[in-house]
Scaffold this active site. Sequence first.
Site, PDB file in Angstrom:
ATOM      1  N   PRO A  89       0.822  -1.222   0.000  1.00 38.97           N
ATOM      2  CA  PRO A  89       0.000   0.000   0.000  1.00 38.97           C
ATOM      3  C   PRO A  89       0.851   1.265   0.000  1.00 38.97           C
ATOM      4  O   PRO A  89       0.331   2.364  -0.204  1.00 38.97           O
ATOM      5  CB  PRO A  89      -0.834  -0.131   1.282  1.00 38.97           C
ATOM      6  CG  PRO A  89      -0.229  -1.221   2.075  1.00 38.97           C
ATOM      7  CD  PRO A  89       0.579  -2.074   1.160  1.00 38.97           C
ATOM      8  N   ARG A 154      -2.813  -9.170 -20.280  1.00 38.18           N
ATOM      9  CA  ARG A 154      -3.719  -8.948 -21.411  1.00 38.18           C
ATOM     10  C   ARG A 154      -3.161  -7.976 -22.438  1.00 38.18           C
ATOM     11  O   ARG A 154      -3.708  -7.864 -23.537  1.00 38.18           O
ATOM     12  CB  ARG A 154      -5.134  -8.589 -20.952  1.00 38.18           C
ATOM     13  CG  ARG A 154      -5.261  -7.381 -20.083  1.00 38.18           C
ATOM     14  CD  ARG A 154      -6.620  -7.328 -19.407  1.00 38.18           C
ATOM     15  NE  ARG A 154      -7.732  -7.238 -20.348  1.00 38.18           N
ATOM     16  CZ  ARG A 154      -7.980  -6.182 -21.099  1.00 38.18           C
ATOM     17  NH1 ARG A 154      -7.193  -5.134 -21.046  1.00 38.18           N
ATOM     18  NH2 ARG A 154      -9.012  -6.164 -21.916  1.00 38.18           N
ATOM     19  N   ASP A 169     -10.461  -0.335 -24.962  1.00 39.44           N
ATOM     20  CA  ASP A 169     -10.736  -0.379 -23.530  1.00 39.44           C
ATOM     21  C   ASP A 169     -10.693   0.997 -22.885  1.00 39.44           C
ATOM     22  O   ASP A 169      -9.978   1.876 -23.335  1.00 39.44           O
ATOM     23  CB  ASP A 169      -9.693  -1.239 -22.817  1.00 39.44           C
ATOM     24  CG  ASP A 169      -9.978  -2.705 -22.986  1.00 39.44           C
ATOM     25  OD1 ASP A 169     -11.117  -3.043 -23.320  1.00 39.44           O
ATOM     26  OD2 ASP A 169      -9.058  -3.504 -22.772  1.00 39.44           O
TER      27      ASP A 169
HETATM   28  N1  ADE Z   1      -0.917  -5.106   0.201  1.00 36.72           N
HETATM   29  C1  ADE Z   1      -1.841  -4.718   1.103  1.00 36.72           C
HETATM   30  N2  ADE Z   1      -2.617  -3.747   0.619  1.00 36.72           N
HETATM   31  C2  ADE Z   1      -2.185  -3.496  -0.642  1.00 36.72           C
HETATM   32  C3  ADE Z   1      -2.571  -2.595  -1.662  1.00 36.72           C
HETATM   33  N3  ADE Z   1      -3.585  -1.749  -1.493  1.00 36.72           N
HETATM   34  N4  ADE Z   1      -1.893  -2.620  -2.821  1.00 36.72           N
HETATM   35  C4  ADE Z   1      -0.863  -3.467  -3.003  1.00 36.72           C
HETATM   36  N5  ADE Z   1      -0.446  -4.333  -2.072  1.00 36.72           N
HETATM   37  C5  ADE Z   1      -1.105  -4.368  -0.908  1.00 36.72           C
END
Ligand code: ADE
Length: 237
Positions: A89, A154, A169
């Site tokens: 994240p 893809r 797309d």
């Molecule tokens: N691991 C935990 N949350 C995540 C996210 N939002 N993006 C990528 N990896 C993650």
Amino acid sequence: MRFDVLTLFPEMFSGYLGQSLLKRAVDAGIVNVQIHNIRDWAQGKHRQVDDRPFGGGPGMVLRPEPVVESVENVQQQGDRPGHLVLLTPQGRQLNQRIVEQLANHHRLLLICGRYEGIDQRAIDLMQPDEISIGDYILGGGEVAAMVVLDAVARLVPGVLGDEESNKQDSFSGDPPLLEFAQYTRPREYRGLQVPEVLMSGNHPDIARWREEQKLNRTRERRADLLGEDPAERRSDV
Ligand code: ADE
């Protein structure tokens, strides 16, 4: 194109790899996907991959050795080390432009984080491309790795079958626009008709209608993609 996924939960990938568009591409030899268990590089009798954080606090942190050593070992398994991606994240947020950049590599290594994170020294040593799939917290990087795998694969020539559908797309142009509305049979469903122009056989008119739709939809739903202020929207929260 080759993908290597490094994870503590390799089983999570079997359903996805056994079903998707990707399976066809793997069977056809267009993409090669290898799943590796980070625990195979853990040391000691108990093969412990995580530990309590120094300084205290909740949760467990992935130790640096199994992460770094699994990556080094897997990198040596191919004819080139590949582009290293860590799903976290804390990374830059994925979008179609980044997906296109990733698809230019011949090999991607996707590291799935878990627990409270990975020991920072592993990240400092490996300097991966840190990628997030959005501002929310998943249980781990596995689902995010599948998102990257799906979106990148893809774009690999031959995977979709119909290369045109890539260009049509949402998000694929510059500026990226949402896709136009699609209709198929029947011509009428519960009193709702298919727009007349789509049945006209007039292809320039159809193309114009679709372009208009793309612009209007994007302006209504995602004005930020056009660099405009978002329209007033009903809030669901
Ligand atoms: N691991 C935990 N949350 C995540 C996210 N939002 N993006 C990528 N990896 C993650």
